[in-house]
Design an enzyme around this catalytic site. Sequence first.
Site, PDB file in Angstrom:
ATOM      1  N   HIS A  34       0.798   6.678   1.586  1.00 44.06           N
ATOM      2  CA  HIS A  34       2.290   6.109   2.068  1.00 44.06           C
ATOM      3  C   HIS A  34       3.099   7.221   2.771  1.00 44.06           C
ATOM      4  O   HIS A  34       4.158   7.126   2.586  1.00 44.06           O
ATOM      5  CB  HIS A  34       2.870   5.462   0.977  1.00 44.06           C
ATOM      6  CG  HIS A  34       3.194   6.586  -0.363  1.00 44.06           C
ATOM      7  ND1 HIS A  34       3.267   6.093  -1.501  1.00 44.06           N
ATOM      8  CD2 HIS A  34       3.762   7.730  -0.038  1.00 44.06           C
ATOM      9  CE1 HIS A  34       3.630   7.071  -2.200  1.00 44.06           C
ATOM     10  NE2 HIS A  34       3.776   8.154  -1.517  1.00 44.06           N
TER      11      HIS A  34
ATOM     12  N   GLU B 133      -0.074  12.627  -6.240  1.00 45.14           N
ATOM     13  CA  GLU B 133       0.234  11.332  -5.997  1.00 45.14           C
ATOM     14  C   GLU B 133      -1.187  10.354  -6.396  1.00 45.14           C
ATOM     15  O   GLU B 133      -1.181   9.251  -6.717  1.00 45.14           O
ATOM     16  CB  GLU B 133       0.734  11.079  -4.791  1.00 45.14           C
ATOM     17  CG  GLU B 133       2.281  11.362  -4.761  1.00 45.14           C
ATOM     18  CD  GLU B 133       2.737  11.176  -3.334  1.00 45.14           C
ATOM     19  OE1 GLU B 133       3.968  11.214  -3.003  1.00 45.14           O
ATOM     20  OE2 GLU B 133       2.050  10.982  -2.292  1.00 45.14           O
TER      21      GLU B 133
ATOM     22  N   HIS C 141      -1.666  17.160  -0.023  1.00 50.39           N
ATOM     23  CA  HIS C 141      -0.340  17.831   1.114  1.00 50.39           C
ATOM     24  C   HIS C 141       0.442  18.356   0.184  1.00 50.39           C
ATOM     25  O   HIS C 141       0.667  18.263  -1.027  1.00 50.39           O
ATOM     26  CB  HIS C 141       0.066  16.486   1.846  1.00 50.39           C
ATOM     27  CG  HIS C 141       0.800  15.503   1.142  1.00 50.39           C
ATOM     28  ND1 HIS C 141       0.258  14.821   0.200  1.00 50.39           N
ATOM     29  CD2 HIS C 141       2.068  15.187   0.976  1.00 50.39           C
ATOM     30  CE1 HIS C 141       1.011  13.873  -0.502  1.00 50.39           C
ATOM     31  NE2 HIS C 141       2.097  13.906  -0.060  1.00 50.39           N
TER      32      HIS C 141
ATOM     33  N   HIS D 293      11.007   7.504  -4.251  1.00 52.38           N
ATOM     34  CA  HIS D 293      11.426   8.863  -3.598  1.00 52.38           C
ATOM     35  C   HIS D 293      12.839   8.905  -3.878  1.00 52.38           C
ATOM     36  O   HIS D 293      13.444   9.106  -2.703  1.00 52.38           O
ATOM     37  CB  HIS D 293      10.758   9.083  -2.350  1.00 52.38           C
ATOM     38  CG  HIS D 293       9.287   8.944  -2.099  1.00 52.38           C
ATOM     39  ND1 HIS D 293       8.710   7.727  -2.207  1.00 52.38           N
ATOM     40  CD2 HIS D 293       8.248   9.848  -1.960  1.00 52.38           C
ATOM     41  CE1 HIS D 293       7.386   7.844  -1.899  1.00 52.38           C
ATOM     42  NE2 HIS D 293       7.197   9.040  -2.030  1.00 52.38           N
TER      43      HIS D 293
END
Length: 301
Positions: A12, A240, A193, A59
């Site tokens: 995402h 995640e 990441h 977030h």
Amino acid sequence: MARITHGIACSHIPALGVASDFDKWEDPYWKPIQEGFAPTQKWEAENLPDVVILVYNDHASAFDMKIIPTFAIGCGESYKPADEGWGPRAVPDVEGHPDLAWHIAQSLILDEFDMTIINEMDVDHGLTVPLSMVFGKPAKWPVKVIPLAVNVVTYPPPSGNRCWALGEAIARAVESFPEDLNVQVWGTGGMSHQLQGPRAGLINAEWDQMFLDKLSGDTQELRHIPHIEYLRETGSEGIEMVMWLIMRGALGKETRELRRFYHVPASNTAVGHIVLEPVNGEVPPSTTVEGNNAAAQSLID
């Protein structure tokens, strides 16, 4: 009764939303990603569900350090795109399915998952970017969406095992809903990441491909990966991927891969995507102290 027919996992990355919103898919940097998702867009149009249970993380849009639910389910009628500092995305409002959402919430709580129930919230790129990648730019999203938010931002996040078990409990909840609905479960976020510190920009393609491989078949190895391995091998934001395990747990004992896409880079991260279908719908029975969810349900019916 309602049934879970497929699972989808999708990164995402917010920059994917920018590429979609500002029609950048023909740019050389973004074109490979658009081409990678195009077959899924066609497939999804031919296999359109009634409802998507979309697992994502907020977030700091709906939640902040004042309130940090481990698992939260949206039971509202609709959700607007969040303003993440540069204005809301120009995408449709997300239409919920309150009847199924409340049923799932009740079933999960009776199955001893302590869910936070949310009736009003805005949803950020964690939820809207996957919708854009699968549905493009429609005037209205073609499915109803039940948001299921997971804390993977602030320590401690839930374990992969707990996420997988939550997926199994979601499957039991969906199967006990009397309306005839076609339901998909999406897991979002990842892949490897890191956004800050000396390892910013870390990509571990070998580990990512291992993870994708083990989403298929009947292995349950992924549910036992400890937090430290995600952090060491995939960077601080790689955690995640535990959200993908909710999707996988909801598909039952065995799955078959229909398609996969993996691409590096996209905004210094790895784009991962997979479509799965259950080979059989078997999920373990509830292990609540009541014996099973049905027994607990009878206490309030």
